[in-house]
Design an enzyme around this catalytic site. Structure first.
Site, PDB file in Angstrom:
ATOM      1  CG  HIS A 108       0.198  61.345  57.841  1.00  0.00           C
ATOM      2  ND1 HIS A 108       1.467  61.424  58.363  1.00  0.00           N
ATOM      3  CD2 HIS A 108       0.353  61.232  56.490  1.00  0.00           C
ATOM      4  CE1 HIS A 108       2.356  61.354  57.365  1.00  0.00           C
ATOM      5  NE2 HIS A 108       1.706  61.224  56.217  1.00  0.00           N
TER       6      HIS A 108
ATOM      7  CG  ASP B 225       8.411  71.969  48.248  1.00  0.00           C
ATOM      8  OD1 ASP B 225       7.871  71.173  49.042  1.00  0.00           O
ATOM      9  OD2 ASP B 225       7.928  73.078  47.952  1.00  0.00           O
TER      10      ASP B 225
ATOM     11  CD  GLU C 226       4.983  61.519  54.986  1.00  0.00           C
ATOM     12  OE1 GLU C 226       4.354  60.452  54.837  1.00  0.00           O
ATOM     13  OE2 GLU C 226       4.425  62.642  54.993  1.00  0.00           O
TER      14      GLU C 226
ATOM     15  CG  HIS D  39       0.364  57.387  53.701  1.00  0.00           C
ATOM     16  ND1 HIS D  39       1.607  56.842  53.920  1.00  0.00           N
ATOM     17  CD2 HIS D  39       0.544  58.728  53.741  1.00  0.00           C
ATOM     18  CE1 HIS D  39       2.488  57.807  54.080  1.00  0.00           C
ATOM     19  NE2 HIS D  39       1.866  58.972  53.976  1.00  0.00           N
ATOM     20  CD  GLU D  40      -2.158  61.021  52.825  1.00  0.00           C
ATOM     21  OE1 GLU D  40      -1.695  61.680  53.774  1.00  0.00           O
ATOM     22  OE2 GLU D  40      -1.462  60.672  51.841  1.00  0.00           O
TER      23      GLU D  40
ATOM     24  CE1 TYR E 223       5.433  59.533  52.074  1.00  0.00           C
ATOM     25  CE2 TYR E 223       7.439  60.727  51.554  1.00  0.00           C
ATOM     26  CZ  TYR E 223       6.068  60.714  51.716  1.00  0.00           C
ATOM     27  OH  TYR E 223       5.333  61.840  51.534  1.00  0.00           O
TER      28      TYR E 223
ATOM     29  CD  GLU F  10       0.026  64.535  56.259  1.00  0.00           C
ATOM     30  OE1 GLU F  10      -0.122  64.378  55.035  1.00  0.00           O
ATOM     31  OE2 GLU F  10       1.135  64.745  56.779  1.00  0.00           O
TER      32      GLU F  10
END
Ligand code: BES
Ligand code: ZN
Length: 583
Positions: A288, A364, A307, A284-285, A372, A260
């Site tokens: 954001h 990460d 998320e 979705h993006e 999510y 995003e």
């Protein structure tokens, strides 16, 4: 020393960054970016600790050119190297000359062969969660927002794009300088740029799509609906705050579905299926732009705020555009992914909490579908408890109250307490926030299309499959037992040509069950795919499926070795971790 964020050297008692002027030269031959970062802080005087990773620091001066004292600490795992700069009294600005390292974790340098055109090299950045420090020395925490201006020097035959407002482009000999400015304060993880042979097509008054010239027509077709999406989003969440909403389709090694980056969402080319079936990633993006870019998680420990809210918002947009039946299918696939993520974390169950503790943990490595889909379900539970109109009012309030701020889970909970009294108790919020796994009684998606597919189990042939969308296929394939009988795999493949499925989501759902069921054509197809795409959502389940069986484990190792250079550093690390972990 008071740390604000377990993933940053930032010290709250020190001056805080306000504005960055970035002057950078992209050197494809040397695989480095040579840059000057001029950082202005909210006050002068005293030490400031910045985050860096693999940066070669050449000099640090004040705005008048006077040398400033600095000290580069030792490399630390996860954090990188602390760069301590001492600002003299009355000096609020540091000018840092540096260059990026050859292994900069935010950057991927692509050879021409790794692009669609095959002629020009390509470079892009991916800074979330804590990779901005490998491109710019700064206080790399979402707690401290910056505005910036930038001048990016690129080969004159290429375009340099930034996730910011375009100012101008000027060509001088064989170089072009592209200038940008970002006037809205952003968390550093939203700093982004890309350089390559790029062309664009208009999609609407506020949007265009960028891609390599041979891809841009397909991209414009796929994302033709983006203007309608923007209008729907504004009707739901209020005015869009970022001016333009442009899209950039990257080469296939891009490790995510989408990112995003403000004003310029980065997308994987695997979305280009021709049938617009994966545009939920764009929704979705876009979402954001409110949940994430306006209201940001304070640290990676509150990542679910970004998320979970965004998946919720994405599905609200989808409901307007494609209807509740489609949303139910998406939510069902999401629930399947959540259950799998929880199972994968059986040896690290604390990572299945919404609020996590990540001291000493690389964001990460903590990444999963939990923030999510568990986040989404928590918000759905709240919505069910108070009713949609009240929850919609609350969402608006949330976005308004925390605009351009970075907040913790606790700050969200406080707002719920005042705006929706009793709601937290009604859903047993602590069980969601600090408990592990998925609470019993979590909302369940319901729809007639979904129920028809769920009723099928392993029925062959699955009744009605001729008319299925890729989302029905995913629900069906994901619920097949692993292993499934070889005859079922063969029969499905013969009838529906799943090994040749054009939709990558369906293909990967198919390949993961087919590999685990010993269906030989699937192994070959997976091997090819692993060399063609670098999207982690596909790499991880495919490698995991190959690793799970002794017959294909060696192939997984061979593919990882053979293709490592094609993957983004982050994706390569993810694959390595899977191989280390074993079946
Ligand atoms: N911001 C994420 C991608 C990300 C997360 C990058 C964490 C680095 C660290 C992006 O918005 C995202 O969630 N992308 C998803 C899209 C999907 C949920 C529709 C993806 O890439 O699959
Ligand atoms: Zn997201």
């Amino acid at each position: 020393m008071a740390r604000l964020d377990p993933h940053s050297h930032t010290d709250v008692t020190q001056p805080r960054q306000r504005h960055l002027s970035w002057n950078a030269e992209v050197d494809f031959a040397g695989r480095t970016v040579q840059a000057t970062a001029t950082l202005r802080f909210d006050r002068g005087g005293g030490a400031v600790d910045l985050d860096t990773r693999d940066l070669e620091i050449r000099s640090v001066t004040g705005p008048d050119g006077g040398v400033l004292r600095f000290e580069l600490g030792p490399p630390e795992p996860i954090l990188g190297q602390r760069l301590r700069v001492v600002l003299p009294a009355g000096v609020d600005t540091a000018v840092i000359r540096y260059r990026t390292g050859s292994e900069a974790s935010a950057l991927q340098w692509l050879e021409p062969e790794q692009t669609a055109g095959g002629k020009a090299p390509f470079l892009y950045s991916q800074c979330q969660a804590i990779h901005a420090r490998s491109v710019v020395p700064l206080q790399d925490t979402p707690r401290l927002r910056i505005t910036y201006d930038a001048a990016l020097s690129v080969p004159a035959g290429l375009r340099g794009l930034m996730a910011a407002g375009a100012v101008d482009r000027s060509v001088q000999g064989d170089r072009a300088v592209e200038r940008y400015r970002m006037d809205e304060p952003i968390p550093p993880y939203l700093f982004a740029f890309a350089v390559g042979d790029l062309a664009s097509r208009e999609l609407g008054p506020r949007s265009r799509v960028w891609a390599e010239p041979s891809v841009v027509v397909r991209a414009a077709h796929e994302f033709a609906g983006v203007d309608g999406m923007l209008t729907s989003a504004e009707a739901l969440f209020g005015p869009y705050s970022w001016g333009r909403f442009d899209l950039l389709v990257l080469p296939p090694s891009f490790p995510y579905g989408g990112m995003e980056n403000p004003r310029l969402t980065f997308l994987t080319p695997t979305l280009l299926t021709g049938d617009r079936s994966l545009v939920n990633v764009v929704a979705h993006e876009l979402s954001h732009s409110w949940t994430g870019n306006l209201v940001s998680n304070a640290t990676a420990e509150d990542f679910w705020l970004n998320e979970g809210f965004t998946v919720f918002a994405e599905r609200r947009i989808l409901e307007v555009l494609e209807g509740p039946e489609m949303v139910a299918l998406h939510a069902a696939v999401g629930r399947q992914a959540l259950d799998e993520a929880v199972a994968n974390f059986r040896d690290r169950p604390t990572l299945t909490r919404l609020r996590t503790q990540l001291q000493g943990v690389d964001p990460d490595d903590a990444f999963s579908q939990v923030p999510y889909e568990k986040g989404y379900l928590f918000l759905r539970a709240l919505e069910e408890a108070v009713g949609r109109p009240a929850f919609d009012r609350f969402l608006r309030r949330y976005m308004e109250a925390f605009r351009f701020q970075s907040i913790t889970t606790e700050e969200l909970l406080e707002l719920v307490r005042t705006e929706l009294p009793g709601a937290l108790e009604a859903v047993n919020a602590p069980r969601w926030i600090d408990g592990e796994g998925v609470p019993p009684g979590a909302p369940v998606a319901r729809s007639s299309r979904l129920e028809q597919v769920e009723a099928l189990k392993a029925q062959m042939p699955p009744a009605g499959a001729e008319g299925w969308s890729p989302w029905e296929w995913q629900v069906y394939l994901n619920q097949l037992p692993r292993p499934s009988p070889a005859e079922l795999m063969t029969a499905l493949d013969e009838r529906f040509h799943l090994t040749g499925a054009p939709n990558p989501e369906v293909l990967v759902a198919w390949l993961t069950v087919a590999i685990r069921s010993g269906h030989a054509p699937a192994v070959q197809r997976a091997e090819d795919l692993l060399g063609q795409v670098g999207r982690m959502k596909y790499l991880k389940p495919l490698y995991a499926a190959l690793i799970a069986s002794p017959g294909t484990r060696g192939l997984a190792e061979a593919c990882a070795r053979r293709y490592r250079k094609r993957y983004h550093v982050i994706a390569a690390a993810g694959v390595e971790a899977l191989l280390r972990k074993g079946p």
